[in-house]
Design an enzyme around this catalytic site. Sequence first.
Site, PDB file in Angstrom:
ATOM      1  N   ARG A  71       6.090  12.866   0.772  1.00  0.00           N
ATOM      2  CA  ARG A  71       5.204  11.743   0.461  1.00  0.00           C
ATOM      3  C   ARG A  71       4.310  12.042  -0.750  1.00  0.00           C
ATOM      4  O   ARG A  71       4.033  11.161  -1.564  1.00  0.00           O
ATOM      5  CB  ARG A  71       4.359  11.485   1.712  1.00  0.00           C
ATOM      6  CG  ARG A  71       3.679  10.178   1.764  1.00  0.00           C
ATOM      7  CD  ARG A  71       4.591   9.058   2.155  1.00  0.00           C
ATOM      8  NE  ARG A  71       3.831   7.822   2.090  1.00  0.00           N
ATOM      9  CZ  ARG A  71       4.131   6.715   2.703  1.00  0.00           C
ATOM     10  NH1 ARG A  71       5.212   6.644   3.451  1.00  0.00           N
ATOM     11  NH2 ARG A  71       3.387   5.647   2.582  1.00  0.00           N
ATOM     12  N   ASN A 113      -6.093  -4.786  -3.180  1.00  0.00           N
ATOM     13  CA  ASN A 113      -5.031  -5.144  -2.240  1.00  0.00           C
ATOM     14  C   ASN A 113      -5.384  -6.471  -1.576  1.00  0.00           C
ATOM     15  O   ASN A 113      -6.552  -6.737  -1.282  1.00  0.00           O
ATOM     16  CB  ASN A 113      -4.901  -4.058  -1.169  1.00  0.00           C
ATOM     17  CG  ASN A 113      -3.721  -4.287  -0.233  1.00  0.00           C
ATOM     18  OD1 ASN A 113      -2.788  -5.021  -0.547  1.00  0.00           O
ATOM     19  ND2 ASN A 113      -3.767  -3.646   0.923  1.00  0.00           N
ATOM     20  N   THR A 114      -4.390  -7.287  -1.352  1.00  0.00           N
ATOM     21  CA  THR A 114      -4.602  -8.533  -0.629  1.00  0.00           C
ATOM     22  C   THR A 114      -4.012  -8.397   0.767  1.00  0.00           C
ATOM     23  O   THR A 114      -2.917  -7.873   0.954  1.00  0.00           O
ATOM     24  CB  THR A 114      -4.032  -9.746  -1.402  1.00  0.00           C
ATOM     25  OG1 THR A 114      -4.244 -10.918  -0.631  1.00  0.00           O
ATOM     26  CG2 THR A 114      -2.563  -9.589  -1.724  1.00  0.00           C
ATOM     27  N   HIS A 115      -4.795  -8.880   1.764  1.00  0.00           N
ATOM     28  CA  HIS A 115      -4.437  -8.661   3.165  1.00  0.00           C
ATOM     29  C   HIS A 115      -4.542  -9.979   3.931  1.00  0.00           C
ATOM     30  O   HIS A 115      -5.514 -10.721   3.752  1.00  0.00           O
ATOM     31  CB  HIS A 115      -5.378  -7.618   3.777  1.00  0.00           C
ATOM     32  CG  HIS A 115      -5.067  -7.314   5.206  1.00  0.00           C
ATOM     33  ND1 HIS A 115      -3.986  -6.547   5.566  1.00  0.00           N
ATOM     34  CD2 HIS A 115      -5.675  -7.685   6.352  1.00  0.00           C
ATOM     35  CE1 HIS A 115      -3.932  -6.471   6.892  1.00  0.00           C
ATOM     36  NE2 HIS A 115      -4.952  -7.147   7.390  1.00  0.00           N
ATOM     37  N   ASP A 147      -9.548   2.036  -0.905  1.00  0.00           N
ATOM     38  CA  ASP A 147     -10.089   3.393  -0.823  1.00  0.00           C
ATOM     39  C   ASP A 147      -9.103   4.240  -0.024  1.00  0.00           C
ATOM     40  O   ASP A 147      -7.939   3.853   0.163  1.00  0.00           O
ATOM     41  CB  ASP A 147     -11.516   3.389  -0.251  1.00  0.00           C
ATOM     42  CG  ASP A 147     -11.567   2.945   1.203  1.00  0.00           C
ATOM     43  OD1 ASP A 147     -10.499   2.737   1.831  1.00  0.00           O
ATOM     44  OD2 ASP A 147     -12.692   2.813   1.731  1.00  0.00           O
ATOM     45  N   GLY A 149      -8.877   4.864   3.061  1.00  0.00           N
ATOM     46  CA  GLY A 149      -8.562   4.422   4.417  1.00  0.00           C
ATOM     47  C   GLY A 149      -7.499   3.331   4.440  1.00  0.00           C
ATOM     48  O   GLY A 149      -6.940   2.952   3.405  1.00  0.00           O
ATOM     49  N   ASP A 151      -7.010  -0.283   4.735  1.00  0.00           N
ATOM     50  CA  ASP A 151      -7.660  -1.598   4.632  1.00  0.00           C
ATOM     51  C   ASP A 151      -9.164  -1.513   4.900  1.00  0.00           C
ATOM     52  O   ASP A 151      -9.748  -2.423   5.496  1.00  0.00           O
ATOM     53  CB  ASP A 151      -7.006  -2.597   5.600  1.00  0.00           C
ATOM     54  CG  ASP A 151      -5.525  -2.809   5.295  1.00  0.00           C
ATOM     55  OD1 ASP A 151      -5.120  -2.574   4.150  1.00  0.00           O
ATOM     56  OD2 ASP A 151      -4.783  -3.206   6.208  1.00  0.00           O
TER      57      ASP A 151
END
Length: 206
Positions: A71, A113-115, A147, A149, A151
């Site tokens: 990863r 990011n879009t959630h 960041d 974490g 979301d």
Amino acid sequence: MTRRSGPARLVVLVSGAGTNLQALLDACADPAYGARVVAVGADRDGIEGLARAERSGVPTFVLRVRDHADRAAWDAALTDAVASFEPDLVVSAGFMKLAGPSFVARFAGRFVNTHPALLPSFPGMHGAADALAYGVKVTGATLFVVDEGVDTGPIIAQRAVDVADDDDVESLHERIKTVEREMLVDVVGRMSRDGWTINDRRVTIP
Ligand code: GAR
């Protein structure tokens, strides 16, 4: 954050249908929008998101986790690929992988990011399904600064969506995606044109 002169350079990351990407591509067709998509990256081949980029003449790249030793190696390759396009803003738009620490550090403060939920409720991969299963009456979409974490980063914007009694996951997610696309285009445009500041968790677009 302030930018160089000229339209803001966006790199968009996708894993699927790419309707949020398409909304950005359409908005960027107007020079007054103040941004252009300089590259689209994905973690898998054969997705509509990549086809949308190709139809718009935008360079694409695919980096699959399984093609890398681990990863961390994937994260380093993703970081290098995105950095090579010198983005002002990196937009995760339905990118279903967690970017690793080196990526988050490299693009700190300019990776969004879009959630499909009102964070901090229902983080993770199934925001719409989890909200529906919980039985909330209002959910929505959140644009946030990524960041380390899952979301958890500072929230830039949110839009609310009512849950209907007869919603299933698909109908609810589609209604969320309609407001999500409008939010993404509005906010990324304002960030591109006007810049933004982050103080602790408070994000401000002047
Ligand atoms: C969007 O609803 C986005 O918020 C969601 O995937 C969808 C992508 O749609 N992302 C996540 O759930 C990330 N945790 P699109 O491919 O049509 O833009």
